[in-house]
Design an enzyme around this catalytic site. Structure first.
Site, short mmCIF file in Angstrom:
data_model
loop_
_atom_site.label_atom_id
_atom_site.label_comp_id
_atom_site.label_asym_id
_atom_site.label_seq_id
_atom_site.Cartn_x
_atom_site.Cartn_y
_atom_site.Cartn_z
N GLU A 190 -11.11 0.67 -3.65
CA GLU A 190 -11.42 0.31 -2.26
C GLU A 190 -12.05 1.49 -1.54
OE1 GLU A 190 -7.91 -1.22 -0.35
OE2 GLU A 190 -8.75 -1.11 1.67
N LYS A 208 -9.94 -7.44 7.26
CA LYS A 208 -8.96 -7.10 8.29
C LYS A 208 -9.48 -7.67 9.60
CE LYS A 208 -7.42 -2.66 6.43
NZ LYS A 208 -7.58 -1.19 6.60
N LYS A 264 -0.96 -0.89 -4.47
CA LYS A 264 -2.19 -0.16 -4.11
C LYS A 264 -1.80 1.29 -3.86
CE LYS A 264 -4.69 -0.07 0.28
NZ LYS A 264 -5.37 -0.90 1.30
N LEU A 265 -2.47 2.19 -4.57
CA LEU A 265 -2.21 3.62 -4.38
C LEU A 265 -3.31 4.21 -3.51
CD1 LEU A 265 -1.34 4.78 -8.04
CD2 LEU A 265 0.23 3.96 -6.24
N LYS A 266 -2.90 4.95 -2.49
CA LYS A 266 -3.88 5.71 -1.71
C LYS A 266 -4.29 6.92 -2.55
CE LYS A 266 -4.06 3.56 2.28
NZ LYS A 266 -5.32 3.06 2.83
N GLY A 280 -4.28 -4.75 5.87
CA GLY A 280 -3.29 -4.58 6.95
C GLY A 280 -3.54 -3.27 7.67
N ASN A 318 -10.19 5.38 1.24
CA ASN A 318 -10.53 5.57 2.66
C ASN A 318 -11.69 6.55 2.84
OD1 ASN A 318 -7.21 4.92 3.10
ND2 ASN A 318 -8.67 3.86 4.41
N ASP A 323 -7.15 2.98 -3.13
CA ASP A 323 -7.89 2.98 -1.86
C ASP A 323 -8.15 4.43 -1.45
OD1 ASP A 323 -8.98 2.59 0.65
OD2 ASP A 323 -7.22 1.61 1.51
N SER A 379 0.86 -1.18 0.00
CA SER A 379 0.00 0.00 0.00
C SER A 379 0.90 1.24 0.00
CB SER A 379 -0.88 -0.04 1.26
OG SER A 379 -1.65 1.14 1.38
N ASP A 405 -13.76 -1.87 2.64
CA ASP A 405 -12.87 -2.06 3.79
C ASP A 405 -13.64 -1.59 5.03
OD1 ASP A 405 -10.96 -1.70 5.81
OD2 ASP A 405 -9.50 -0.64 4.58
O1 OSB Z 1 -7.25 1.52 4.48
O2 OSB Z 1 -6.19 -0.28 4.14
C1 OSB Z 1 -6.29 0.80 4.74
C2 OSB Z 1 -3.20 1.33 6.92
C3 OSB Z 1 -3.78 1.84 8.06
C4 OSB Z 1 -5.14 2.06 8.09
C5 OSB Z 1 -5.93 1.75 6.98
C6 OSB Z 1 -5.35 1.20 5.84
C7 OSB Z 1 -3.96 1.04 5.80
C8 OSB Z 1 -3.24 0.58 4.61
C9 OSB Z 1 -1.89 -0.07 4.80
O3 OSB Z 1 -3.63 0.74 3.49
C10 OSB Z 1 -2.01 -1.54 4.96
C11 OSB Z 1 -0.73 -2.16 5.43
O4 OSB Z 1 0.23 -2.23 4.65
O5 OSB Z 1 -0.66 -2.59 6.61
MG MG Z 2 -8.41 0.43 3.06
#
Ligand code: OSB
Ligand code: MG
Length: 368
Positions: free
Chosen positions: A214, A263, A161-163, A291, A191, A189, A135, A239
């Site tokens: 995501e 998760k 995976k790109l935020k 994760g 969020n 992703d 990520s 998620d």
């Molecule tokens: O949205 O998946 C998520 C990390 C912390 C909180 C939310 C997320 C994430 C990650 C990183 O995307 C996942 C990882 O490499 O542990």
């Molecule tokens: Mg996520």
């Protein structure tokens, strides 16, 4: 097995690089670890709550408080405990799934160490290694992002995976596609950073052949995710919205997603995570293991879960070095883009005492 006491241990783990998402920037992971001591063995659990309630409503101080005040007393009162008994005893307490998951994991670790069984074989793993994605946080510029992605691909990661967030979406995705080609497994992703009014904009991501998008919308909005899914050709993955098997069932019924990021912390533990896996597999809905920047303790259990047969997409199960210069367990190291599934009893790994002590900021012993 009877619990004799529980240790709450706070550790501070500097991240190798700041991790920026649409909800904030993390530079140090503030982790609550749980050590459950029983008549038979000890077990470790990692609470994935973050220091502030930005990803979800839980946060580290809140998790510690609910554990010491309500959850741990409910468990130490039990004459006999195992992982299933934890779920039943904690069910009356609403929410606080990350806190519950940490306790259930610690009890399960103790139970499995006592019976000489690995997490992977207990959960029903069908593989001895899992492919790893990574990520990648929001960066200051596209060149920095391309450097970061190039570095991860050199290390062997099989999926990126790109935020994303409004203002950091089409351009970074286009740049990564242009530079690394159409064969790269790529997903994004958000969020929960968008609204349904952004549907025409998000539909522009359809041109880039993404594996999935995501959690584009609010965590509590399955109905609008279903509406959005109809307007995108990119598969929609949830998620934050999925906190239980019931949520997963609702999301599948409504057509809110075709993929789920599982998760264990978010859903209350590995047993509920496995139920979601089973439900999704029966419905032909793909799952992958997410994760929460875990240390080696949480990572060991996640890798075991990711080895179940329904985990058909690479997870955010990255190597230790993606997060930490020094992990508290022996580090997880990528081998040809994969992590080996631990085979020893319980988690198969434990904290290295000297390293653990160095990063510990507080400990608290709660006797039975
Ligand atoms: O949205 O998946 C998520 C990390 C912390 C909180 C939310 C997320 C994430 C990650 C990183 O995307 C996942 C990882 O490499 O542990
Ligand atoms: Mg996520």
């Amino acid at each position: 097995m009877k619990i004799t006491g529980v240790e709450l241990r706070r550790i501070a783990m500097p991240l190798v690089a700041p991790f920026r998402t649409s909800f904030g920037t993390e530079t140090e992971r503030d982790v609550l670890l749980v050590r459950v001591v029983t008549s038979e063995a000890e077990g470790w659990g990692e609470c994935v709550a973050m220091s502030e309630p930005l990803y979800s409503s839980e946060y580290v101080d809140g998790a510690a408080e609910v554990m010491r005040r309500f959850l741990i007393p409910a468990l130490t009162a039990l004459p006999r405990v195992d992982a299933y008994a934890v779920g039943r005893a904690l069910e009356p307490f609403k929410g606080h799934r990350m806190a519950k998951a940490a306790l259930e994991s610690a009890v399960l670790d103790a139970e499995l160490r006592a019976s000489n069984t690995s997490f992977a074989s207990y959960l029903g793993a069908s593989r001895d290694r899992v492919p790893c994605g990574v990520s990648v946080g929001i960066m200051d510029s596209i060149p920095r992002l391309l450097d970061a992605v190039a570095g991860y691909l050199d290390e062997g990661y099989v999926r990126i995976k790109l935020k994303i967030q409004p203002g950091w979406d089409l351009a970074p995705v286009r740049a990564v596609r242009d530079r690394f080609g159409d064969d790269l497994l790529l997903q994004v992703d958000a969020n929960a950073a968008y609204t349904l009014l952004d549907a025409p904009h998000l539909a522009k991501l359809d041109d880039f052949g993404l594996l999935l998008i995501e959690q584009p919308l609010a965590d509590d909005d399955l109905v609008q995710h279903a509406a959005l899914a109809k307007r995108l050709s990119t598969p929609l993955c949830l998620d934050e919205s999925i906190e239980s098997a019931r949520h997963a069932a609702a999301a599948i019924s409504l057509g809110s997603c075709s993929i789920i990021n599982v998760k264990p912390g978010r859903v209350g533990g590995y047993l509920e995570a496995r139920r979601i896996h089973d439900l999704c597999r029966a419905h032909g809905v793909a799952v992958w293991c997410g994760g929460m920047l875990e240390t080696g303790l949480g990572r060991a259990a996640n890798v075991a879960l990711a080895a179940l047969p329904g985990f058909t997409l690479p997870g955010d199960t990255s190597g230790s070095s993606r997060y930490y210069a020094t992990d508290i367990t022996e580090p997880f190291v990528l081998q040809d883009g994969h992590l080996p599934v631990p085979t020893g009893p319980g988690l198969g790994v434990g904290p290295v005492p000297e390293i653990l002590n160095k990063v510990t900021t507080s400990t608290e012993w709660i006797p039975s």
